[in-house]
Design a protein around this motif. Structure first.
Motif, PDB file in Angstrom:
ATOM      1  N   VAL A 190       0.834  -1.204   0.000  1.00 49.43           N
ATOM      2  CA  VAL A 190       0.000   0.000   0.000  1.00 49.43           C
ATOM      3  C   VAL A 190       0.868   1.253   0.000  1.00 49.43           C
ATOM      4  O   VAL A 190       0.524   2.268  -0.630  1.00 49.43           O
ATOM      5  CB  VAL A 190      -0.972  -0.010   1.197  1.00 49.43           C
ATOM      6  CG1 VAL A 190      -1.682   1.333   1.339  1.00 49.43           C
ATOM      7  CG2 VAL A 190      -2.011  -1.130   1.031  1.00 49.43           C
ATOM      8  N   ALA A 191       1.999   1.199   0.656  1.00 47.15           N
ATOM      9  CA  ALA A 191       2.907   2.351   0.694  1.00 47.15           C
ATOM     10  C   ALA A 191       3.413   2.715  -0.701  1.00 47.15           C
ATOM     11  O   ALA A 191       3.817   3.861  -0.942  1.00 47.15           O
ATOM     12  CB  ALA A 191       4.081   2.062   1.622  1.00 47.15           C
ATOM     13  N   GLN A 192       3.381   1.758  -1.634  1.00 51.47           N
ATOM     14  CA  GLN A 192       3.894   2.001  -2.979  1.00 51.47           C
ATOM     15  C   GLN A 192       2.823   2.467  -3.959  1.00 51.47           C
ATOM     16  O   GLN A 192       3.113   2.644  -5.143  1.00 51.47           O
ATOM     17  CB  GLN A 192       4.531   0.710  -3.508  1.00 51.47           C
ATOM     18  CG  GLN A 192       5.717   0.223  -2.686  1.00 51.47           C
ATOM     19  CD  GLN A 192       6.200  -1.149  -3.131  1.00 51.47           C
ATOM     20  OE1 GLN A 192       6.188  -1.455  -4.321  1.00 51.47           O
ATOM     21  NE2 GLN A 192       6.611  -1.975  -2.186  1.00 51.47           N
ATOM     22  N   VAL A 193       1.588   2.664  -3.496  1.00 49.19           N
ATOM     23  CA  VAL A 193       0.505   3.077  -4.392  1.00 49.19           C
ATOM     24  C   VAL A 193       0.802   4.459  -4.965  1.00 49.19           C
ATOM     25  O   VAL A 193       1.117   5.401  -4.237  1.00 49.19           O
ATOM     26  CB  VAL A 193      -0.844   3.079  -3.649  1.00 49.19           C
ATOM     27  CG1 VAL A 193      -1.919   3.789  -4.473  1.00 49.19           C
ATOM     28  CG2 VAL A 193      -1.277   1.644  -3.352  1.00 49.19           C
ATOM     29  N   ARG A 194       0.672   4.583  -6.283  1.00 49.81           N
ATOM     30  CA  ARG A 194       0.911   5.857  -6.960  1.00 49.81           C
ATOM     31  C   ARG A 194      -0.341   6.381  -7.676  1.00 49.81           C
ATOM     32  O   ARG A 194      -0.397   7.550  -8.032  1.00 49.81           O
ATOM     33  CB  ARG A 194       2.039   5.700  -7.988  1.00 49.81           C
ATOM     34  CG  ARG A 194       3.383   5.407  -7.348  1.00 49.81           C
ATOM     35  CD  ARG A 194       3.862   6.599  -6.508  1.00 49.81           C
ATOM     36  NE  ARG A 194       5.088   6.296  -5.777  1.00 49.81           N
ATOM     37  CZ  ARG A 194       5.113   5.863  -4.519  1.00 49.81           C
ATOM     38  NH1 ARG A 194       3.973   5.678  -3.863  1.00 49.81           N
ATOM     39  NH2 ARG A 194       6.251   5.626  -3.911  1.00 49.81           N
ATOM     40  N   GLY A 195      -1.308   5.505  -7.902  1.00 51.89           N
ATOM     41  CA  GLY A 195      -2.524   5.933  -8.578  1.00 51.89           C
ATOM     42  C   GLY A 195      -3.730   5.211  -8.008  1.00 51.89           C
ATOM     43  O   GLY A 195      -3.666   4.023  -7.692  1.00 51.89           O
ATOM     44  N   ILE A 196      -4.829   5.942  -7.870  1.00 52.57           N
ATOM     45  CA  ILE A 196      -6.086   5.393  -7.350  1.00 52.57           C
ATOM     46  C   ILE A 196      -7.187   5.658  -8.374  1.00 52.57           C
ATOM     47  O   ILE A 196      -7.268   6.737  -8.956  1.00 52.57           O
ATOM     48  CB  ILE A 196      -6.469   6.038  -6.008  1.00 52.57           C
ATOM     49  CG1 ILE A 196      -5.435   5.701  -4.930  1.00 52.57           C
ATOM     50  CG2 ILE A 196      -7.860   5.591  -5.556  1.00 52.57           C
ATOM     51  CD1 ILE A 196      -5.682   6.407  -3.605  1.00 52.57           C
ATOM     52  N   GLY A 197      -8.013   4.651  -8.608  1.00 54.74           N
ATOM     53  CA  GLY A 197      -9.182   4.829  -9.461  1.00 54.74           C
ATOM     54  C   GLY A 197     -10.442   4.473  -8.702  1.00 54.74           C
ATOM     55  O   GLY A 197     -10.426   3.629  -7.797  1.00 54.74           O
ATOM     56  N   LEU A 198     -11.528   5.127  -9.048  1.00 56.97           N
ATOM     57  CA  LEU A 198     -12.821   4.879  -8.410  1.00 56.97           C
ATOM     58  C   LEU A 198     -13.827   4.420  -9.453  1.00 56.97           C
ATOM     59  O   LEU A 198     -13.875   4.947 -10.561  1.00 56.97           O
ATOM     60  CB  LEU A 198     -13.353   6.163  -7.754  1.00 56.97           C
ATOM     61  CG  LEU A 198     -12.496   6.801  -6.664  1.00 56.97           C
ATOM     62  CD1 LEU A 198     -13.096   8.150  -6.280  1.00 56.97           C
ATOM     63  CD2 LEU A 198     -12.404   5.904  -5.453  1.00 56.97           C
ATOM     64  N   SER A 199     -14.618   3.430  -9.106  1.00 57.44           N
ATOM     65  CA  SER A 199     -15.809   3.105  -9.881  1.00 57.44           C
ATOM     66  C   SER A 199     -16.981   3.137  -8.913  1.00 57.44           C
ATOM     67  O   SER A 199     -16.792   3.113  -7.693  1.00 57.44           O
ATOM     68  CB  SER A 199     -15.684   1.732 -10.540  1.00 57.44           C
ATOM     69  OG  SER A 199     -15.778   0.697  -9.583  1.00 57.44           O
ATOM     70  N   GLY A 200     -18.199   3.199  -9.461  1.00 58.64           N
ATOM     71  CA  GLY A 200     -19.317   3.287  -8.532  1.00 58.64           C
ATOM     72  C   GLY A 200     -20.658   3.019  -9.165  1.00 58.64           C
ATOM     73  O   GLY A 200     -20.817   3.092 -10.395  1.00 58.64           O
ATOM     74  N   GLN A 201     -21.613   2.687  -8.311  1.00 58.01           N
ATOM     75  CA  GLN A 201     -22.999   2.565  -8.741  1.00 58.01           C
ATOM     76  C   GLN A 201     -23.404   3.879  -9.404  1.00 58.01           C
ATOM     77  O   GLN A 201     -23.076   4.962  -8.934  1.00 58.01           O
ATOM     78  CB  GLN A 201     -23.892   2.266  -7.555  1.00 58.01           C
ATOM     79  CG  GLN A 201     -23.707   3.225  -6.364  1.00 58.01           C
ATOM     80  CD  GLN A 201     -24.765   3.054  -5.304  1.00 58.01           C
ATOM     81  OE1 GLN A 201     -25.945   3.239  -5.566  1.00 58.01           O
ATOM     82  NE2 GLN A 201     -24.345   2.732  -4.090  1.00 58.01           N
TER      83      GLN A 201
END
Length: 483
Positions: free
Chosen positions: A67-78
């Motif tokens: 988790v410390a190496q995460v560089r990008g986050i994406g979201l999906s959703g209803q």
């Protein structure tokens, strides 16, 4: 490393993906629904945020180095949920969800007010969409409507709480009836029809585009170093397509999640409102898609499981991995109304053909077949809108069942492919969008197809029997509608 979060109806899923594209870990938190009146379906927006943060907390606790190496986050959703915020950025009321059917009269009014709706938005006005919900609020809760400063969709509200920015992507925005889908921009004309203007809308970005940075306090909470990019993301169906590598015109899949979807990628805006087919932007620039939507797919099996007080797996086990022909019982899976092809929020579910000798397994099989028949309705609607669909990948919770996959193949009459990681498609797609936003890579290099676990081909004799059963099943809705 890249993180995807899927803000679903029944829960939030988080998935951690490594640079090779493999899923390292997943976490989930459940959500509850509220039905305060007939046809109503609502959720507390802050429950989405708490579940999303909690799911990442779980990943950070068990996989701190990754988790410390995460560089990008994406979201999906209803999709479609109306989250109404006041000037202070706080929700004014519970969110009205995609499967809420209260705004039927407002759909009629919206079509009257805006004759160009179909040409601009590419879709019929349906109670599940966001715009009619706002007309309902204006009529029934005028004090709340007068205080609305911003309208966000579910994942956009979670993004706001994660980054402080109010931003939406094109694919999710296309499900509001406020987007000019062909031009990929908000329509002032459609907004005026619901008493809103451009100031009520978040800024638009493409799904693979960087939208904002993760708030420093959350990055610190999860041990993430440096700036973490949050991508535009996608509505759940478009995100599932990204997870499946369905990014080229003609690619198609069938999703058996809480709701059900038949999805096809198109290279242009191709509306077909006459058959209640949705035409939306895809999560990548310059690409669109068509969808047929069932409101109760895996939700139908979950409902039966609850009524019979038996886990779904235990209900399915006696049937094995294939059946020799249709159940004598017919089931209409319209537990929350239906979109494609009927556009009828008041449609209801039904069992037909019950006898004293009817057993539990026949009822369970009827539920699986009823959803598959509804999927065939959707397949026919999309095939009528453009070229026929020759095969589909199967995703969603229902993809766990080889039996359901075989029933779908026999009912649809086309090959159905069970794929690796089919249950986390939307969260995986979100993680891929997070990667694209962080790295700027070519989508074709990142959005690869998953490994196919099995291909279920239609069996000629069974398909013929299902063809006859489907024809009889099709007669039930118009007959029961009169009641």
């Amino acid at each position: 490393m890249y993180l995807g979060m899927d803000i679903g109806t029944s829960g939030v899923k988080a998935v951690l993906v490594n640079p090779a594209g493999a899923i390292v870990a997943t976490a989930a938190r459940e959500l509850s629904l509220s039905h305060p009146a007939p046809l109503w379906s609502e959720q507390d927006p802050d429950a989405w945020v708490n579940a999303a943060i909690g799911a990442v907390d779980d990943l950070a606790a068990h996989y701190p180095r990754e988790v410390a190496q995460v560089r990008g986050i994406g979201l999906s959703g209803q999709m479609h949920g109306a989250t109404l915020l006041g000037a202070d950025g706080r929700p004014l009321r519970p969110a009205i969800l995609w499967n809420d059917g209260r705004s039927h009269a407002e759909c009629v009014e919206l079509e009257r007010r805006c004759p160009s709706l179909h040409a601009i938005a590419g879709n019929l006005a349906m109670p599940g969409f966001t715009a009619p919900k706002l007309l309902w609020v204006a009529r029934n809760e005028p004090d709340i409507f007068a205080r609305v400063a911003k309208v966000l969709l579910p994942k956009a509200y979670v993004r706001y709480r994660l980054t402080g920015e109010m931003i939406e992507d094109m694919s999710d925005a296309a499900g509001t009836l406020w987007l000019d889908v062909g031009q990929r921009r908000w329509s002032a004309e459609l907004l005026r029809a619901t008493g809103l203007d451009l100031d009520h809308m978040p800024r638009l970005v493409e799904g693979s585009e960087a939208s904002a940075m993760l708030a420093p306090e959350l990055a610190q909470r999860w041990g993430m170093a440096g700036n973490v990019v949050v991508a535009g993301g996608a509505g759940d169906c478009a995100a599932s397509a990204i997870g499946l590598g369905a990014i080229a015109p003609g690619d198609a899949f069938l999703s058996l999640g809480t709701s059900g979807v038949v999805f096809r990628v198109t290279d242009r805006f191709a509306p077909a409102p006459a058959s209640a087919v949705h035409a939306f932007c895809h999560a990548l620039p310059g690409v669109w898609h068509q969808m047929g939507v069932m409101l109760s797919a895996a939700a139908s099996l979950a409902w039966l499981s609850g009524v019979m007080e038996t886990p779904a797996a235990a209900l399915l086990a006696p049937l094995g991995e294939r059946v020799d022909g249709p159940s004598p019982i017919k089931f209409l899976p319209y537990l929350d109304g239906e979109r494609t092809p009927h556009n009828d929020a008041a449609a209801s579910g039904a069992f037909v053909g019950l006898r004293g000798a009817t057993g539990r397994s026949q009822i369970v099989q009827a539920v699986l077949e009823g959803v598959a028949f509804a999927a065939r309705d959707n397949l026919a609607a999309l095939s009528g809108a453009s070229a026929p669909i020759a095969e589909v990948d199967l995703v969603g919770g229902g993809s766990r069942s080889p039996l359901w996959a075989q029933i779908c193949a026999d009912v649809l009459g086309i090959p159905v492919h069970r794929v690796e990681e089919g249950e986390v498609g939307a969260a995986l797609g979100a993680a891929r969008l997070g990667r694209l936003a962080a790295t700027g890579e070519d989508p074709a290099e990142v959005c690869t197809r998953p490994r196919r676990l099995a291909t279920l081909a239609p069996r000629a004799s069974t398909t013929s029997a299902y063809h006859d059963a489907y024809r009889r099943w099709r007669d039930l809705y118009p007959a029961l509608k009169e009641l």
